[in-house]
Design a protein around this motif. Structure first.
Motif, short mmCIF file in Angstrom:
data_model
loop_
_atom_site.label_atom_id
_atom_site.label_comp_id
_atom_site.label_asym_id
_atom_site.label_seq_id
_atom_site.Cartn_x
_atom_site.Cartn_y
_atom_site.Cartn_z
N GLU A 1 0.64 5.63 -0.84
CA GLU A 1 -0.07 6.87 -0.54
C GLU A 1 -1.55 6.85 -1.12
O GLU A 1 -1.73 6.03 -2.11
CB GLU A 1 0.57 8.25 -0.41
CG GLU A 1 0.59 8.72 -1.94
CD GLU A 1 1.60 7.85 -2.73
OE1 GLU A 1 1.72 7.95 -3.98
OE2 GLU A 1 2.46 7.09 -1.96
N ASN A 2 -2.42 7.42 -0.39
CA ASN A 2 -3.92 7.35 -0.88
C ASN A 2 -4.64 6.05 -1.27
O ASN A 2 -5.38 6.32 -2.46
CB ASN A 2 -4.00 8.44 -2.24
CG ASN A 2 -3.29 9.88 -1.76
OD1 ASN A 2 -3.81 10.34 -0.82
ND2 ASN A 2 -2.59 10.31 -2.69
N ASN A 3 -4.20 5.11 -0.45
CA ASN A 3 -4.67 3.83 -0.79
C ASN A 3 -4.61 3.33 -2.44
O ASN A 3 -5.47 2.58 -2.96
CB ASN A 3 -6.56 3.91 -0.61
CG ASN A 3 -7.00 2.50 -0.63
OD1 ASN A 3 -6.40 1.61 0.21
ND2 ASN A 3 -8.04 2.15 -1.09
N GLU B 1 0.86 -1.39 0.04
CA GLU B 1 -0.01 0.04 0.04
C GLU B 1 0.92 1.19 0.08
O GLU B 1 1.71 1.43 0.79
CB GLU B 1 -0.82 0.10 1.19
CG GLU B 1 -1.94 1.18 1.35
CD GLU B 1 -2.38 1.38 2.39
OE1 GLU B 1 -3.77 1.76 2.36
OE2 GLU B 1 -1.84 0.96 3.76
N TRP C 1 -2.35 0.80 -4.43
CA TRP C 1 -1.57 -0.58 -4.08
C TRP C 1 -0.94 -1.04 -5.14
O TRP C 1 -1.23 -0.82 -6.54
CB TRP C 1 -2.64 -1.66 -3.73
CG TRP C 1 -3.29 -1.57 -2.37
CD1 TRP C 1 -4.49 -0.72 -1.98
CD2 TRP C 1 -2.87 -2.26 -1.25
NE1 TRP C 1 -4.64 -0.76 -0.61
CE2 TRP C 1 -3.80 -1.67 -0.12
CE3 TRP C 1 -2.12 -3.09 -0.70
CZ2 TRP C 1 -3.75 -2.29 1.28
CZ3 TRP C 1 -1.94 -3.60 0.49
CH2 TRP C 1 -2.63 -3.18 1.51
N PRO D 1 -10.18 -1.74 -0.85
CA PRO D 1 -10.95 -0.68 0.17
C PRO D 1 -9.94 -0.09 1.05
O PRO D 1 -9.05 -1.12 1.49
CB PRO D 1 -12.18 -1.56 0.72
CG PRO D 1 -11.65 -2.84 0.61
CD PRO D 1 -10.98 -3.14 -0.49
N SER D 2 -10.05 1.03 1.75
CA SER D 2 -9.47 1.38 2.79
C SER D 2 -9.75 0.66 4.06
O SER D 2 -8.89 0.52 4.89
CB SER D 2 -9.57 2.85 2.94
OG SER D 2 -11.15 3.25 2.99
N ASP D 3 -10.78 0.22 4.02
CA ASP D 3 -11.32 -0.50 5.40
C ASP D 3 -11.11 -1.89 4.98
O ASP D 3 -12.15 -2.67 4.70
CB ASP D 3 -12.59 -0.20 5.92
CG ASP D 3 -13.10 -0.89 6.93
OD1 ASP D 3 -12.28 -1.41 7.80
OD2 ASP D 3 -14.54 -0.98 7.19
N LYS E 1 1.16 -2.97 4.35
CA LYS E 1 0.23 -1.88 4.79
C LYS E 1 0.37 -0.92 5.56
O LYS E 1 0.82 -1.38 6.97
CB LYS E 1 -1.28 -2.71 4.99
CG LYS E 1 -2.47 -1.67 5.34
CD LYS E 1 -4.10 -2.56 5.52
CE LYS E 1 -4.97 -1.44 5.86
NZ LYS E 1 -5.23 -0.22 4.59
N ASP E 2 0.20 0.21 5.67
CA ASP E 2 0.67 1.29 6.68
C ASP E 2 0.11 1.11 8.05
O ASP E 2 -1.40 0.70 8.12
CB ASP E 2 0.21 2.59 6.02
CG ASP E 2 0.59 3.72 6.91
OD1 ASP E 2 1.82 3.69 7.24
OD2 ASP E 2 0.02 4.91 7.25
#
Length: 212
Positions: A33-35, A31, A37, A112-114, A139-140
Motif C-alpha cells: 500500500e501507498n507505493n 508493491e 515496495w 515512482p507510482s507512474d 504490482k497492484d
C-alpha cells in the motif's frame, strides 16, 4: 482460492529439492500500500555461502551475524534496479533469514507510482555455474508474470509497461530449466513468506530504535 491451495501444496513438495539447488534463485519485487515496495531475494544457503566465500575470502566470517552482514553487502554490491529515466532504487535496512532456503529482504525506496519501465540486473550468483533467477514483479492491477535472468541475457532484463503487464523491451529466447519451473510453482508461497518477513523486518527496526 482452490487454485492457490493447489499451488501451495505442490510447492511444498517441491520446496525441499529447490532449497538445496544452488543454481536457482528468485527475485521478488512487491508493491504494497501507498507505493511502498519490498524486495526479496531467495536461494539455497549453499549458494549464499559459496558467493560469500568467493567475495570475502580475505575476511572470512566467524559468526552467523558476520555472515548475514556479508550477504547484505554482497546483494547491495551486485544488484542494480533502475526505472523510467534511469533513476535507481535505494535499499533500506535489510534482513537475512537463514535456512536451507535463505531469504534476504529489503524495503525499497524511490520507485515512482507512474512506473513505465524497469531494468533489473542481478549478478549476486553469477559465480555459480548455470545460475538462473526467476524474477517476479507484483504490482497492484498488473498481471503476475515470470521473467528469467541467466547467462544468456547477462543476468539483466529491460522491461516496459504494456497495458497492465510488464514485457521485455527486447524479446530474448532463454531456455528454462526444470528448476525454474519449480520456482514458478512456489512463487505464490514466496509471496506469503515475504509478507511475513516484512513484519519481522519492521519489528527488528523498532527493537533496534528502542535499544538505541
Amino acid at each position: 482460492m482452490k487454485k492457490y491451495i493447489l499451488i501451495y501444496i505442490t510447492g511444498l513438495f517441491s520446496l525441499l529439492g529447490y532449497a538445496h539447488n544452488p543454481d536457482a534463485s528468485t527475485i521478488m519485487l512487491v508493491e504494497k500500500e501507498n507505493n511502498i515496495w519490498v524486495l526479496q531475494i531467495s536461494s539455497s544457503l549453499t549458494a549464499f555461502q559459496q558467493e560469500v566465500r568467493t567475495h570475502f575470502a580475505e575476511t572470512p566470517y566467524k559468526t552467523p551475524e558476520e555472515f548475514q552482514q556479508m550477504v547484505l553487502e554482497h546483494i547491495k554490491n551486485n544488484l542494480d534496479i533502475s526505472f523510467n529515466d534511469g533513476s535507481k532504487i535505494t535499499l533500506g535496512q535489510g534482513m537475512v533469514k537463514l535456512g536451507h532456503e535463505t531469504k534476504v529482504v529489503f524495503e525499497v525506496f524511490g520507485i515512482p507510482s507512474d512506473l513505465q519501465s524497469i531494468r533489473v540486473r542481478n549478478t549476486a550468483f553469477k559465480d555459480i555455474g548455470r545460475s538462473q533467477s526467476a524474477l517476479f514483479i507484483f504490482k497492484d492491477g498488473f498481471s503476475k508474470d515470470q521473467f528469467i535472468l541467466n547467462n544468456d541475457n547477462d543476468h539483466t532484463l529491460n522491461l516496459k509497461v504494456n497495458g497492465n503487464k510488464f514485457v521485455e523491451a527486447s524479446q530474448q529466447n532463454a531456455g528454462v530449466s526444470p528448476s525454474l519451473i519449480i520456482l514458478g510453482l512456489i512463487g505464490s508461497i514466496c509471496l506469503g513468506l515475504l509478507i511475513k518477513n516484512i513484519f519481522l523486518l519492521k519489528e527488528k527496526s523498532v527493537s533496534e530504535n528502542v535499544s538505541s
